[in-house]
Design a protein around this motif. Structure first.
Motif, PDB file in Angstrom:
ATOM      1  N   PHE A  16     -19.502 -78.250  35.630  1.00  0.00           N
ATOM      2  CA  PHE A  16     -19.863 -78.259  37.141  1.00  0.00           C
ATOM      3  C   PHE A  16     -20.505 -77.173  37.869  1.00  0.00           C
ATOM      4  O   PHE A  16     -20.792 -77.100  39.008  1.00  0.00           O
ATOM      5  N   SER A  17     -20.022 -76.026  37.009  1.00  0.00           N
ATOM      6  CA  SER A  17     -20.321 -74.830  37.875  1.00  0.00           C
ATOM      7  C   SER A  17     -21.182 -73.830  36.699  1.00  0.00           C
ATOM      8  O   SER A  17     -21.498 -74.388  35.555  1.00  0.00           O
ATOM      9  N   SER A  18     -21.381 -72.734  37.407  1.00  0.00           N
ATOM     10  CA  SER A  18     -22.680 -71.934  36.365  1.00  0.00           C
ATOM     11  C   SER A  18     -23.691 -72.306  35.974  1.00  0.00           C
ATOM     12  O   SER A  18     -24.118 -72.341  34.984  1.00  0.00           O
ATOM     13  N   ASN A  19     -24.468 -72.864  36.985  1.00  0.00           N
ATOM     14  CA  ASN A  19     -25.739 -73.421  36.971  1.00  0.00           C
ATOM     15  C   ASN A  19     -26.929 -72.342  36.585  1.00  0.00           C
ATOM     16  O   ASN A  19     -26.718 -71.382  36.902  1.00  0.00           O
ATOM     17  N   THR A  51     -15.459 -65.896  42.193  1.00  0.00           N
ATOM     18  CA  THR A  51     -15.930 -67.020  42.597  1.00  0.00           C
ATOM     19  C   THR A  51     -15.087 -68.061  42.650  1.00  0.00           C
ATOM     20  O   THR A  51     -15.503 -69.246  43.163  1.00  0.00           O
ATOM     21  N   GLY A  52     -13.792 -67.856  42.515  1.00  0.00           N
ATOM     22  CA  GLY A  52     -12.822 -69.181  42.671  1.00  0.00           C
ATOM     23  C   GLY A  52     -13.290 -70.219  41.819  1.00  0.00           C
ATOM     24  O   GLY A  52     -13.662 -70.197  40.861  1.00  0.00           O
ATOM     25  N   ASP A  53     -13.121 -71.433  42.475  1.00  0.00           N
ATOM     26  CA  ASP A  53     -13.542 -72.717  41.611  1.00  0.00           C
ATOM     27  C   ASP A  53     -14.782 -73.271  42.498  1.00  0.00           C
ATOM     28  O   ASP A  53     -15.282 -74.495  42.382  1.00  0.00           O
ATOM     29  N   ILE A  54     -15.818 -72.393  42.726  1.00  0.00           N
ATOM     30  CA  ILE A  54     -17.048 -73.000  43.377  1.00  0.00           C
ATOM     31  C   ILE A  54     -17.683 -73.911  42.404  1.00  0.00           C
ATOM     32  O   ILE A  54     -17.673 -73.720  40.983  1.00  0.00           O
ATOM     33  N   ASP A  55     -18.809 -74.802  42.876  1.00  0.00           N
ATOM     34  CA  ASP A  55     -19.233 -75.668  41.912  1.00  0.00           C
ATOM     35  C   ASP A  55     -20.769 -75.548  42.161  1.00  0.00           C
ATOM     36  O   ASP A  55     -21.298 -74.664  43.086  1.00  0.00           O
ATOM     37  N   LYS A  56     -21.497 -76.547  41.938  1.00  0.00           N
ATOM     38  CA  LYS A  56     -23.148 -76.207  41.820  1.00  0.00           C
ATOM     39  C   LYS A  56     -23.621 -76.158  43.591  1.00  0.00           C
ATOM     40  O   LYS A  56     -24.449 -75.354  43.905  1.00  0.00           O
ATOM     41  N   ASN A  57     -22.918 -76.918  44.359  1.00  0.00           N
ATOM     42  CA  ASN A  57     -23.424 -76.725  45.672  1.00  0.00           C
ATOM     43  C   ASN A  57     -23.277 -75.523  46.240  1.00  0.00           C
ATOM     44  O   ASN A  57     -24.127 -75.067  46.994  1.00  0.00           O
ATOM     45  N   VAL A  58     -22.165 -74.739  45.939  1.00  0.00           N
ATOM     46  CA  VAL A  58     -21.786 -73.537  46.700  1.00  0.00           C
ATOM     47  C   VAL A  58     -22.896 -72.433  45.896  1.00  0.00           C
ATOM     48  O   VAL A  58     -23.290 -71.777  46.438  1.00  0.00           O
ATOM     49  N   GLU A  59     -22.786 -72.735  44.569  1.00  0.00           N
ATOM     50  CA  GLU A  59     -23.769 -71.889  43.910  1.00  0.00           C
ATOM     51  C   GLU A  59     -25.218 -71.654  44.365  1.00  0.00           C
ATOM     52  O   GLU A  59     -26.001 -70.810  44.195  1.00  0.00           O
ATOM     53  N   ASP A  60     -25.877 -72.897  44.258  1.00  0.00           N
ATOM     54  CA  ASP A  60     -27.096 -73.181  45.117  1.00  0.00           C
ATOM     55  C   ASP A  60     -27.319 -72.465  46.334  1.00  0.00           C
ATOM     56  O   ASP A  60     -28.195 -71.707  46.742  1.00  0.00           O
ATOM     57  N   TYR A  61     -26.136 -72.572  47.348  1.00  0.00           N
ATOM     58  CA  TYR A  61     -26.223 -72.246  48.731  1.00  0.00           C
ATOM     59  C   TYR A  61     -26.379 -70.413  48.405  1.00  0.00           C
ATOM     60  O   TYR A  61     -27.059 -69.788  48.934  1.00  0.00           O
ATOM     61  N   LEU A  62     -25.621 -69.947  47.448  1.00  0.00           N
ATOM     62  CA  LEU A  62     -25.421 -68.586  47.398  1.00  0.00           C
ATOM     63  C   LEU A  62     -26.752 -68.295  46.844  1.00  0.00           C
ATOM     64  O   LEU A  62     -27.190 -66.973  47.400  1.00  0.00           O
ATOM     65  N   ALA A  63     -27.306 -68.748  45.848  1.00  0.00           N
ATOM     66  CA  ALA A  63     -28.592 -68.499  45.276  1.00  0.00           C
ATOM     67  C   ALA A  63     -29.595 -68.139  46.178  1.00  0.00           C
ATOM     68  O   ALA A  63     -30.653 -67.338  46.134  1.00  0.00           O
TER      69      ALA A  63
END
Length: 198
Positions: free
Chosen positions: A132-135, A100-112
């Motif tokens: 800010f990650s692993s929401n 996952t590199g250094d993705i944050d909540k924005n990218v995580e929500d997009y992926l989910a």
């Protein structure tokens, strides 16, 4: 692979590329700051082929496949370099791992919501365990059995944060941390994943 052009991710690659024969340099194509020019210079001097990848690209090696889930075109243009991180799903015969590199909540929500990632066996925890990650939405979508946090001991950022550790504990994943466990090796053997700590 280089997930994104920030010094804590590419700094060590300069010496690696000077000392070892590298078959290809694969990254997202974004320019970096600081010593990134030096990295590009070494890549050119060593005649290392370069491949830029982004969402919907894939790389197959024997029976394994790396699918690039992010960055999308929008994230690739983000002013926040962490959002440009390569997110790669490794699918092999006996295990699925998400890098996952250094993705944050924005990218995580997009992926989910968009990428529809199925549960994975292994998660490389985003952004060294930053708060800010692993929401929760992201973690509940991927349900990793094993989570590895790559983080330096006594780092000034306080990574991994207690908030992230709590969210990981809540989904019942086994957590390994390089600041406490040293080098973490995951050996996929048949239908089992063995963890070696150094």
């Amino acid at each position: 692979f280089l997930t994104h052009p920030q010094l804590d991710h590419y700094g060590g690659l300069i010496d690696v590329m000077k000392r070892y024969r590298v078959g290809m340099f694969i990254f997202n194509g974004r320019d970096g700051s600081g010593a990134f020019d030096e990295l590009e210079k070494v890549v050119n001097e060593q005649n290392i082929p370069v491949m830029h990848v982004a969402q919907n690209d894939s790389i197959t090696f024997h029976d394994s496949k790396f699918s690039i889930l992010s960055p999308s075109k929008n994230f690739l243009q983000s002013a926040e370099l962490n959002e440009t991180s390569l997110v790669m799903l490794l699918e092999s015969k006996n295990a699925h791992a998400l890098f996952t590199g250094d993705i944050d909540k924005n990218v995580e929500d997009y992926l989910a919501s968009v990428a529809h990632i199925l549960p994975v066996d292994i998660l490389k925890v985003p952004h060294h365990g930053s708060r800010f990650s692993s929401n929760s939405n992201f973690l509940n979508a991927i349900q990793p059995k094993i989570s590895v946090i790559e983080v330096g001991a006594k780092n000034t950022y306080g990574h991994p944060t207690q908030e992230t550790l709590t969210r990981l504990q809540q989904i019942g994943t086994s957590i390994y941390r390089t600041d406490q466990d040293g080098t973490v090796q995951l050996i996929i053997d048949g239908n089992s994943i063995k963890v070696k700590k150094n």
